[in-house]
Design a protein around this motif. Structure first.
Motif, PDB file in Angstrom:
ATOM      1  N   LYS A 123      -1.048  -0.122   1.177  1.00  0.00           N
ATOM      2  CA  LYS A 123      -1.676  -1.393   1.524  1.00  0.00           C
ATOM      3  C   LYS A 123      -0.613  -2.372   1.997  1.00  0.00           C
ATOM      4  O   LYS A 123       0.576  -2.224   1.682  1.00  0.00           O
ATOM      5  CB  LYS A 123      -2.417  -1.979   0.322  1.00  0.00           C
ATOM      6  N   GLY A 124      -1.039  -3.365   2.766  1.00  0.00           N
ATOM      7  CA  GLY A 124      -0.082  -4.348   3.243  1.00  0.00           C
ATOM      8  C   GLY A 124      -0.739  -5.449   4.049  1.00  0.00           C
ATOM      9  O   GLY A 124      -1.938  -5.406   4.335  1.00  0.00           O
ATOM     10  N   SER A 153       5.421 -11.787  -4.782  1.00  0.00           N
ATOM     11  CA  SER A 153       4.801 -10.564  -4.269  1.00  0.00           C
ATOM     12  C   SER A 153       5.744  -9.877  -3.290  1.00  0.00           C
ATOM     13  O   SER A 153       6.280 -10.511  -2.380  1.00  0.00           O
ATOM     14  CB  SER A 153       3.481 -10.890  -3.555  1.00  0.00           C
ATOM     15  N   ASN A 154       5.914  -8.596  -3.485  1.00  0.00           N
ATOM     16  CA  ASN A 154       6.769  -7.812  -2.597  1.00  0.00           C
ATOM     17  C   ASN A 154       5.936  -6.885  -1.711  1.00  0.00           C
ATOM     18  O   ASN A 154       6.425  -5.863  -1.234  1.00  0.00           O
ATOM     19  CB  ASN A 154       7.766  -6.988  -3.423  1.00  0.00           C
ATOM     20  N   SER A 211      -1.568  -0.598  12.598  1.00  0.00           N
ATOM     21  CA  SER A 211      -0.830  -0.814  11.362  1.00  0.00           C
ATOM     22  C   SER A 211      -0.665   0.519  10.638  1.00  0.00           C
ATOM     23  O   SER A 211      -1.470   1.432  10.785  1.00  0.00           O
ATOM     24  CB  SER A 211      -1.591  -1.803  10.477  1.00  0.00           C
ATOM     25  N   SER A 212       0.374   0.623   9.838  1.00  0.00           N
ATOM     26  CA  SER A 212       0.612   1.863   9.089  1.00  0.00           C
ATOM     27  C   SER A 212      -0.165   1.900   7.782  1.00  0.00           C
ATOM     28  O   SER A 212      -0.146   2.906   7.075  1.00  0.00           O
ATOM     29  CB  SER A 212       2.110   2.009   8.788  1.00  0.00           C
ATOM     30  N   PHE A 213      -0.883   0.807   7.459  1.00  0.00           N
ATOM     31  CA  PHE A 213      -1.547   0.698   6.162  1.00  0.00           C
ATOM     32  C   PHE A 213      -2.960   1.278   6.185  1.00  0.00           C
ATOM     33  O   PHE A 213      -3.684   1.157   7.172  1.00  0.00           O
ATOM     34  CB  PHE A 213      -1.625  -0.764   5.720  1.00  0.00           C
ATOM     35  N   GLU A 214      -3.340   1.861   5.053  1.00  0.00           N
ATOM     36  CA  GLU A 214      -4.715   2.324   4.882  1.00  0.00           C
ATOM     37  C   GLU A 214      -5.621   1.160   4.491  1.00  0.00           C
ATOM     38  O   GLU A 214      -6.772   1.089   4.897  1.00  0.00           O
ATOM     39  CB  GLU A 214      -4.769   3.412   3.807  1.00  0.00           C
ATOM     40  N   ARG A 215      -5.082   0.238   3.696  1.00  0.00           N
ATOM     41  CA  ARG A 215      -5.809  -0.974   3.304  1.00  0.00           C
ATOM     42  C   ARG A 215      -5.059  -2.166   3.890  1.00  0.00           C
ATOM     43  O   ARG A 215      -3.912  -2.423   3.530  1.00  0.00           O
ATOM     44  CB  ARG A 215      -5.917  -1.076   1.779  1.00  0.00           C
ATOM     45  N   LYS A 231      -4.433 -10.020  -4.936  1.00  0.00           N
ATOM     46  CA  LYS A 231      -5.643 -10.026  -5.759  1.00  0.00           C
ATOM     47  C   LYS A 231      -6.888  -9.705  -4.935  1.00  0.00           C
ATOM     48  O   LYS A 231      -7.899  -9.256  -5.481  1.00  0.00           O
ATOM     49  CB  LYS A 231      -5.804 -11.383  -6.444  1.00  0.00           C
ATOM     50  N   LEU A 232      -6.828  -9.945  -3.625  1.00  0.00           N
ATOM     51  CA  LEU A 232      -7.978  -9.662  -2.766  1.00  0.00           C
ATOM     52  C   LEU A 232      -8.332  -8.176  -2.781  1.00  0.00           C
ATOM     53  O   LEU A 232      -9.497  -7.806  -2.632  1.00  0.00           O
ATOM     54  CB  LEU A 232      -7.688 -10.115  -1.331  1.00  0.00           C
ATOM     55  N   PHE A 233      -7.329  -7.331  -2.958  1.00  0.00           N
ATOM     56  CA  PHE A 233      -7.575  -5.890  -2.974  1.00  0.00           C
ATOM     57  C   PHE A 233      -8.300  -5.445  -4.247  1.00  0.00           C
ATOM     58  O   PHE A 233      -8.747  -4.296  -4.327  1.00  0.00           O
ATOM     59  CB  PHE A 233      -6.258  -5.122  -2.842  1.00  0.00           C
TER      60      PHE A 233
END
Length: 252
Positions: A123-124, A153-154, A211-215, A231-233
């Motif tokens: 995710k990102g 947050s990192n 994007s490389s992210f799934e989420r 927190k949105l996730f």
């Protein structure tokens, strides 16, 4: 009554913007006649999927005008073929030809949708940032600084831009020097922009796609969070539906 009218006006404006955006994306693609199956094919020997393909292949329309109905049929058929898991060699060939026709603006090394889908992980946050006169580059820096320094947050962040003229190397290096887990993606290396002619806000859906992210948390550079955006996730609606939408701005 006034408030009701204002709400109705906002709704109409929002629908108008979405419609204009959808039309823009489709008008940027010049789809020709889909020559997939020969007109001499015996229809009685085809599966229903192949019959659908035949109807589409023989459709007649002006190549200079986008046929939105046919385009929608092609996209639905592409999904149907994919979900059918290619029960015949012909279905696989038709799928690949149709996909190549609909997504002919992909640039190497991206070969197809399946390869792109398999590359997604984790995710990102995704942002589109340029050096426009509105100063969004500085705002983006402040936004990321809040996420990193205030909320600790990192989370990984990908910033998309459209070539060196859009975002210079020296400015990209400032971000990379001060923020970890951040990388830049040049969309000109992902899509044929001579064909799509992207600029401005229309980069956003393509940034999500590449994007490389799934989420993906797609946000504007001037979005201000009052809590950790991660927190949105965890929202129930997101976990249940896979999507979560929030207002760009709210006002009374």
């Amino acid at each position: 009554m006034i408030r009701a009218r204002q709400k109705l006006l906002k709704t109409l404006i929002f629908i108008s913007i979405l419609t204009s955006f959808a039309i823009f994306l489709y008008l940027n693609q010049n789809f020709g006649n889909s020559q997939i199956i020969s007109s001499k094919t015996d229809v009685n020997q085809l599966s229903q999927l192949e019959k659908d393909l035949l109807v589409m292949a023989l459709a007649k329309y002006d190549n200079n005008v986008v046929d939105f109905q046919l385009l929608g049929q092609q996209l639905r058929l592409l999904k149907k073929l994919y979900n059918n898991k290619f029960k015949s060699k012909l279905e696989l060939e038709n799928y690949l030809m149709l996909e190549k026709k609909l997504f002919n603006w992909f640039l190497p090394p991206t070969k197809n949708l399946e390869e792109l889908k398999n590359s997604f992980k984790g995710k990102g946050i995704v942002m589109c940032v340029g050096e426009g006169k509105n100063g969004y580059l500085h705002i983006a820096y402040s936004t990321i600084d809040i996420i990193r320094r205030i909320f600790k947050s990192n989370i990984e962040i990908e910033i998309f831009y459209l070539g060196e003229k859009d975002l210079k190397l020296e400015n990209r290096q400032i971000f990379e020097k001060n923020f970890k887990n951040l990388r830049f993606v040049n969309l000109e290396e992902k899509v044929d922009n001579k064909f799509l002619e992207l600029k401005g806000f229309e980069l956003k859906p393509f940034a999500m796609l590449f994007s490389s992210f799934e989420r993906v948390l797609l946000m504007d550079s001037d979005t201000i969070f009052l809590q950790n955006p991660e927190k949105l996730f965890q929202f129930k609606s997101f976990l249940y539906t896979g999507s979560l939408f929030f207002h760009d701005r709210t006002y009374q």
